[in-house]
Design a protein around this motif. Structure first.
Motif, PDB file in Angstrom:
ATOM      1  N   UNK A  20       0.830  -1.204   0.000  1.00  0.00           N
ATOM      2  CA  UNK A  20       0.000   0.000   0.000  1.00  0.00           C
ATOM      3  C   UNK A  20       0.867   1.257   0.000  1.00  0.00           C
ATOM      4  N   UNK A  21       1.922   1.231   0.805  1.00  0.00           N
ATOM      5  CA  UNK A  21       2.822   2.390   0.862  1.00  0.00           C
ATOM      6  C   UNK A  21       3.501   2.596  -0.485  1.00  0.00           C
ATOM      7  N   UNK A  22       3.925   1.487  -1.106  1.00  0.00           N
ATOM      8  CA  UNK A  22       4.567   1.602  -2.421  1.00  0.00           C
ATOM      9  C   UNK A  22       3.574   2.116  -3.453  1.00  0.00           C
ATOM     10  N   UNK A  23       2.349   1.586  -3.411  1.00  0.00           N
ATOM     11  CA  UNK A  23       1.330   2.052  -4.357  1.00  0.00           C
ATOM     12  C   UNK A  23       0.989   3.515  -4.093  1.00  0.00           C
ATOM     13  N   UNK A  24       0.896   3.874  -2.818  1.00  0.00           N
ATOM     14  CA  UNK A  24       0.597   5.267  -2.463  1.00  0.00           C
ATOM     15  C   UNK A  24       1.700   6.187  -2.972  1.00  0.00           C
ATOM     16  N   UNK A  25       2.946   5.737  -2.748  1.00  0.00           N
ATOM     17  CA  UNK A  25       4.078   6.552  -3.228  1.00  0.00           C
ATOM     18  C   UNK A  25       4.040   6.675  -4.744  1.00  0.00           C
ATOM     19  N   UNK A  26       3.719   5.557  -5.415  1.00  0.00           N
ATOM     20  CA  UNK A  26       3.654   5.589  -6.880  1.00  0.00           C
ATOM     21  C   UNK A  26       2.523   6.505  -7.337  1.00  0.00           C
ATOM     22  N   UNK A  27       1.370   6.425  -6.660  1.00  0.00           N
ATOM     23  CA  UNK A  27       0.227   7.274  -7.023  1.00  0.00           C
ATOM     24  C   UNK A  27       0.568   8.736  -6.765  1.00  0.00           C
ATOM     25  N   UNK A  28       1.201   9.010  -5.615  1.00  0.00           N
ATOM     26  CA  UNK A  28       1.577  10.394  -5.303  1.00  0.00           C
ATOM     27  C   UNK A  28       2.563  10.918  -6.343  1.00  0.00           C
ATOM     28  N   UNK A  29       3.533  10.071  -6.701  1.00  0.00           N
ATOM     29  CA  UNK A  29       4.516  10.484  -7.709  1.00  0.00           C
ATOM     30  C   UNK A  29       3.827  10.749  -9.039  1.00  0.00           C
ATOM     31  N   UNK A  30       2.935   9.839  -9.432  1.00  0.00           N
ATOM     32  CA  UNK A  30       2.206  10.033 -10.695  1.00  0.00           C
ATOM     33  C   UNK A  30       1.352  11.299 -10.639  1.00  0.00           C
ATOM     34  N   UNK A  31       0.668  11.487  -9.512  1.00  0.00           N
ATOM     35  CA  UNK A  31      -0.167  12.683  -9.381  1.00  0.00           C
ATOM     36  C   UNK A  31       0.678  13.952  -9.425  1.00  0.00           C
ATOM     37  N   UNK A  70       0.205  16.654 -12.097  1.00  0.00           N
ATOM     38  CA  UNK A  70      -0.101  18.015 -11.648  1.00  0.00           C
ATOM     39  C   UNK A  70       0.961  18.996 -12.143  1.00  0.00           C
ATOM     40  N   UNK A  71       2.191  18.535 -12.132  1.00  0.00           N
ATOM     41  CA  UNK A  71       3.274  19.398 -12.625  1.00  0.00           C
ATOM     42  C   UNK A  71       3.087  19.713 -14.096  1.00  0.00           C
ATOM     43  N   UNK A  72       2.759  18.692 -14.867  1.00  0.00           N
ATOM     44  CA  UNK A  72       2.560  18.910 -16.299  1.00  0.00           C
ATOM     45  C   UNK A  72       1.339  19.795 -16.532  1.00  0.00           C
ATOM     46  N   UNK A  73       0.276  19.523 -15.758  1.00  0.00           N
ATOM     47  CA  UNK A  73      -0.929  20.350 -15.894  1.00  0.00           C
ATOM     48  C   UNK A  73      -0.642  21.798 -15.473  1.00  0.00           C
ATOM     49  N   UNK A  74       0.133  21.933 -14.423  1.00  0.00           N
ATOM     50  CA  UNK A  74       0.441  23.295 -13.969  1.00  0.00           C
ATOM     51  C   UNK A  74       1.336  24.015 -14.976  1.00  0.00           C
ATOM     52  N   UNK A  75       2.248  23.265 -15.611  1.00  0.00           N
ATOM     53  CA  UNK A  75       3.097  23.882 -16.642  1.00  0.00           C
ATOM     54  C   UNK A  75       2.227  24.317 -17.809  1.00  0.00           C
TER      55      UNK A  75
END
Length: 186
Positions: free
Chosen positions: A130-141, A145-150
């Motif tokens: 779960x922690x790995x998936x959460x980290x992966x989801x956070x990284x993806x988000x 978000x970075x691309x969307x913000x750019x």
């Protein structure tokens, strides 16, 4: 007729009076000789055979009694041995039962410990996943978000942020601002 008998009895000479209980001497002598012969034969031949038969009979009876006593003693010894073996078997069975019970309890305790350990391992593995998936989801988000913000910043600013260094700096500033907003909102 009675007179005739009386007359005949009177005519008999009166000898000595004869005692009917004591026989004459010649009868006694002639009776003692065959009695002595019969007694001798009986004493010499019959009595030893009779005594031998009685002794054999006595030996058989005593032997039978001895055999019966020895058989009874053997039976008593066998019974005592059987009772001792039975008591030993009961003690051994009780010990085996107690050992089996304690081994069963030990096996149950070991199985519970293994199950608890396995459960903890599975839960820990689940938490890690779960922690790995959460980290992966956070990284993806963050990336999205970075691309969307750019893209949004390029539209707002009207300039292109194609330079990776500029883009990276802008993304980091934006995310830091989000973290500050998120921290102050809590």
């Amino acid at each position: 007729m009675t007179n005739t008998f009386l007359l005949a009895a009177e005519k008999l000479p009166m000898e000595e009076s004869v005692n009917p209980l004591i026989p004459p001497l010649y009868d006694i002598v002639w009776s003692i000789i065959p009695f002595a012969v019969i007694l001798f034969v009986f004493w010499k031949f019959v009595l030893p055979k009779f005594q031998e038969v009685l002794n054999q009979r006595e030996d058989q009876i005593e032997g039978g009694i001895r055999r019966a006593e020895s058989a009874q003693a053997e039976a008593k010894a066998a019974l005592e041995k059987y009772n001792a073996q039975l008591a030993e078997a009961r003690t051994e069975a009780a010990q085996i039962r107690d050992d089996a019970r304690s081994q069963g309890q030990k096996i149950i305790a070991d199985m519970k410990a293994q199950a608890t350990e396995e459960s903890n391992r599975i839960v820990e593995s689940g938490h890690k996943q779960l922690e790995a998936q959460r980290s992966a989801v956070v990284t993806d988000l963050r990336k999205e978000m970075g691309e969307n913000s750019i893209n949004l910043a390029e539209r707002l600013l009207g300039e292109q942020l194609s330079d990776d260094v500029k883009r990276s700096g802008t993304i980091d500033n934006f995310l830091a601002g989000l973290d500050n907003v998120g921290a102050s909102g809590k």
